[in-house]
Design an enzyme around this catalytic site. Structure first.
Site, PDB file in Angstrom:
ATOM      1  N   SER A 135       0.822  -1.212   0.000  1.00  0.00           N
ATOM      2  CA  SER A 135       0.000   0.000   0.000  1.00  0.00           C
ATOM      3  C   SER A 135       0.861   1.269   0.000  1.00  0.00           C
ATOM      4  O   SER A 135       1.843   1.372   0.733  1.00  0.00           O
ATOM      5  CB  SER A 135      -0.904  -0.003   1.238  1.00  0.00           C
ATOM      6  N   THR A 154       5.880   1.092   8.147  1.00  0.00           N
ATOM      7  CA  THR A 154       7.204   1.704   8.311  1.00  0.00           C
ATOM      8  C   THR A 154       7.517   1.958   9.791  1.00  0.00           C
ATOM      9  O   THR A 154       6.629   2.014  10.638  1.00  0.00           O
ATOM     10  CB  THR A 154       7.272   3.029   7.545  1.00  0.00           C
ATOM     11  N   CYS A 156       0.106   4.004  10.451  1.00  0.00           N
ATOM     12  CA  CYS A 156       0.888   5.041   9.770  1.00  0.00           C
ATOM     13  C   CYS A 156       1.566   5.932  10.813  1.00  0.00           C
ATOM     14  O   CYS A 156       0.897   6.489  11.682  1.00  0.00           O
ATOM     15  CB  CYS A 156       0.001   5.890   8.859  1.00  0.00           C
ATOM     16  N   GLY A 204       7.217  -2.945  -1.777  1.00  0.00           N
ATOM     17  CA  GLY A 204       6.930  -1.524  -1.691  1.00  0.00           C
ATOM     18  C   GLY A 204       8.045  -0.664  -2.234  1.00  0.00           C
ATOM     19  O   GLY A 204       8.113  -0.370  -3.433  1.00  0.00           O
ATOM     20  N   THR A 205       8.963  -0.268  -1.354  1.00  0.00           N
ATOM     21  CA  THR A 205      10.012   0.690  -1.704  1.00  0.00           C
ATOM     22  C   THR A 205      10.807   0.275  -2.949  1.00  0.00           C
ATOM     23  O   THR A 205      11.212   1.136  -3.739  1.00  0.00           O
ATOM     24  CB  THR A 205      10.947   0.877  -0.487  1.00  0.00           C
ATOM     25  N   GLY A 247      11.035  -4.316   2.963  1.00  0.00           N
ATOM     26  CA  GLY A 247      12.345  -4.517   2.350  1.00  0.00           C
ATOM     27  C   GLY A 247      12.445  -5.626   1.335  1.00  0.00           C
ATOM     28  O   GLY A 247      13.553  -6.041   0.987  1.00  0.00           O
ATOM     29  N   LEU A 259      -0.552  10.037   3.880  1.00  0.00           N
ATOM     30  CA  LEU A 259      -1.827   9.441   3.472  1.00  0.00           C
ATOM     31  C   LEU A 259      -2.681  10.305   2.549  1.00  0.00           C
ATOM     32  O   LEU A 259      -3.913  10.320   2.646  1.00  0.00           O
ATOM     33  CB  LEU A 259      -2.629   9.029   4.718  1.00  0.00           C
ATOM     34  N   LYS A 305      -3.144  -4.013   9.443  1.00  0.00           N
ATOM     35  CA  LYS A 305      -1.748  -3.675   9.124  1.00  0.00           C
ATOM     36  C   LYS A 305      -1.118  -3.009  10.343  1.00  0.00           C
ATOM     37  O   LYS A 305      -1.554  -1.950  10.788  1.00  0.00           O
ATOM     38  CB  LYS A 305      -1.660  -2.769   7.906  1.00  0.00           C
TER      39      LYS A 305
HETATM   40  C1  LIG Z   1       6.033   6.480   0.128  1.00  0.00           C
HETATM   41  C2  LIG Z   1       5.322   5.433   0.958  1.00  0.00           C
HETATM   42  C3  LIG Z   1       3.958   5.552   1.169  1.00  0.00           C
HETATM   43  C4  LIG Z   1       3.291   4.592   1.938  1.00  0.00           C
HETATM   44  N1  LIG Z   1       1.951   4.710   2.110  1.00  0.00           N
HETATM   45  C5  LIG Z   1       1.277   3.745   2.797  1.00  0.00           C
HETATM   46  C6  LIG Z   1      -0.146   3.789   2.909  1.00  0.00           C
HETATM   47  O1  LIG Z   1      -0.816   4.664   2.369  1.00  0.00           O
HETATM   48  N2  LIG Z   1      -0.736   2.814   3.642  1.00  0.00           N
HETATM   49  C7  LIG Z   1      -0.051   1.788   4.245  1.00  0.00           C
HETATM   50  O2  LIG Z   1      -0.655   0.921   4.884  1.00  0.00           O
HETATM   51  N3  LIG Z   1       1.300   1.714   4.119  1.00  0.00           N
HETATM   52  C8  LIG Z   1       1.965   2.651   3.421  1.00  0.00           C
HETATM   53  N4  LIG Z   1       3.314   2.578   3.266  1.00  0.00           N
HETATM   54  C9  LIG Z   1       4.042   1.453   3.909  1.00  0.00           C
HETATM   55  C10 LIG Z   1       4.262   0.289   2.927  1.00  0.00           C
HETATM   56  O3  LIG Z   1       3.057  -0.250   2.471  1.00  0.00           O
HETATM   57  C11 LIG Z   1       5.111  -0.811   3.570  1.00  0.00           C
HETATM   58  O4  LIG Z   1       4.420  -1.325   4.684  1.00  0.00           O
HETATM   59  C12 LIG Z   1       6.463  -0.327   4.028  1.00  0.00           C
HETATM   60  O5  LIG Z   1       6.986   0.634   3.154  1.00  0.00           O
HETATM   61  C13 LIG Z   1       7.458  -1.480   4.154  1.00  0.00           C
HETATM   62  O6  LIG Z   1       7.623  -2.136   2.925  1.00  0.00           O
HETATM   63  P1  LIG Z   1       8.828  -1.800   1.895  1.00  0.00           P
HETATM   64  O7  LIG Z   1      10.095  -1.824   2.704  1.00  0.00           O
HETATM   65  O8  LIG Z   1       8.773  -2.894   0.865  1.00  0.00           O
HETATM   66  O9  LIG Z   1       8.531  -0.463   1.335  1.00  0.00           O
HETATM   67  C14 LIG Z   1       4.012   3.512   2.504  1.00  0.00           C
HETATM   68  C15 LIG Z   1       5.377   3.411   2.274  1.00  0.00           C
HETATM   69  C16 LIG Z   1       6.045   4.350   1.509  1.00  0.00           C
HETATM   70  C17 LIG Z   1       7.518   4.183   1.277  1.00  0.00           C
END
Ligand SMILES: Cc1cc2nc3c(=O)[nH]c(=O)nc-3n(C[C@H](O)[C@H](O)[C@H](O)COP(=O)(O)O)c2cc1C
Length: 309
Positions: free
Chosen positions: A28, A202, A138, A272-273, A251, A81, A174
């Site tokens: 997300s 995060t 969040c 995600g990232t 990650g 958000l 979440k």
């Molecule tokens: C720019 C950005 C925006 C995000 N927005 C949301 C969001 O709207 N809702 C949510 O549940 N998580 C959000 N996340 C968290 C990600 O869904 C994920 O849980 C987190 O980044 C860890 O995964 P990753 O390391 O693969 O990015 C966001 C992360 C990033 C980097």
């Protein structure tokens, strides 16, 4: 030549009652609210597209700088958000996603249980939503995480379950890793109506310039540095809740990263990232996971089954 379609069966998984053709989803907030990623691959080939979290109302998100680099390819964000609200999303973003054949997971947020209930009500009865992720984690809103205590978590999930729980749509809570005992929070979520867990959001972090330039940047840490944190959360929750559906996120940038989360106890993973550096990352992770399975003469189903024994 990258393959676009998953080998039938090898990547298939179940997250509770939800059967998915692939164990790899988007995370997300990292690929927009709708079909934005369709320019880079077939959304129907992914396990699911998890859209950016939506409130009952349009929300502008934070002003100013919203993202900052962090060590080892990780990042900090304080997007806050931003979104069009559930009603506009239903009208504008969902139809193109469904037209792509995507399995759609909606994500909702609110600053209180009442606001979450309102988002759930706005979403109720929407055709084509395979599951709902309830974002209570969040770190970028008014300095607190809604799901920071077991009591607030239970209230939030109960508020959503009261509207959506009877509809048979899976509800995934979440969770934030920034809590003393994630198993306690997970137990509260599952006890209040969540049918599964998405681990993790995060982690609060900060960047400060050594020369004193600019203001310190506070945001949520994501990317490779978060992976051990996600692994620990998934592992601990799998041990505590042997039957709970668990989606692992944090990650994941390669097929091997995905295997690690499956081995720790996840039923599926989210990317995600990694998508910011490579918009094809979810498909690439999926292709690498498929090759890993072929090399080890196994399937995702077997790997996740082994983690539960
Ligand atoms: C720019 C950005 C925006 C995000 N927005 C949301 C969001 O709207 N809702 C949510 O549940 N998580 C959000 N996340 C968290 C990600 O869904 C994920 O849980 C987190 O980044 C860890 O995964 P990753 O390391 O693969 O990015 C966001 C992360 C990033 C980097």
């Amino acid at each position: 030549m990258p393959r676009t379609a998953a080998e039938p069966g090898v990547l298939a998984t179940r997250v509770g009652g939800l059967e998915l053709g692939s164990a790899v989803m988007t995370a997300s907030g990292t690929s927009g609210h709708g079909a934005e990623l369709a320019a880079y691959g077939r959304l129907a080939d992914l396990g699911a597209v998890v859209v950016k979290s939506l409130a009952a109302f349009p929300w502008p998100g934070n002003g100013g700088l919203r993202v900052h680099g962090a060590p080892c390819g990780s990042m900090l964000n304080r997007v806050g958000l931003q979104g069009p609200g559930v009603a506009a999303w239903r009208e504008q973003d969902l139809p193109p996603l469904l037209a792509c054949g995507a399995t759609v997971v909606a994500s909702i947020w609110g600053r209180s249980a009442d606001e979450l209930a309102a988002a759930a009500e706005a979403l109720a009865g929407t055709d084509g939503v395979a599951a709902v992720e309830v974002n209570i984690s969040c770190p970028n809103l008014s300095g607190h995480v809604l799901g920071g205590s077991a009591r607030a978590t239970a209230e939030a999930l109960a508020a959503v379950a009261a509207t959506l729980g009877g509809a048979g749509v899976p509800l995934w809570a979440k969770l934030s890793p920034a809590v003393a005992d994630i198993c306690e929070i997970a137990g509260a979520a599952l006890g209040a109506g969540a049918s599964g867990l998405t681990l993790v959001n995060t982690l609060p972090g900060l960047w400060v310039d050594a020369e004193g330039r600019g203001t310190p940047f506070a945001g949520g840490l994501s990317g490779p540095a978060l992976r051990p944190v996600a692994l620990r959360a998934v592992h601990d929750c799998r041990r505590a809740f042997s039957d709970a559906p668990i989606v692992g996120v944090g990650g994941v940038a390669t097929g091997t990263d995905a295997v690690e989360l499956l081995r720790a106890g996840a039923d599926a993973v989210q990317v995600g990232t990694a998508t910011f550096a490579d918009p094809r990352a979810p498909w690439r992770v999926q292709e690498e996971l498929e090759r890993w399975c072929a090399r080890h003469a196994t399937t995702v189903e077997e790997v996740r089954g082994a983690a539960r024994r």
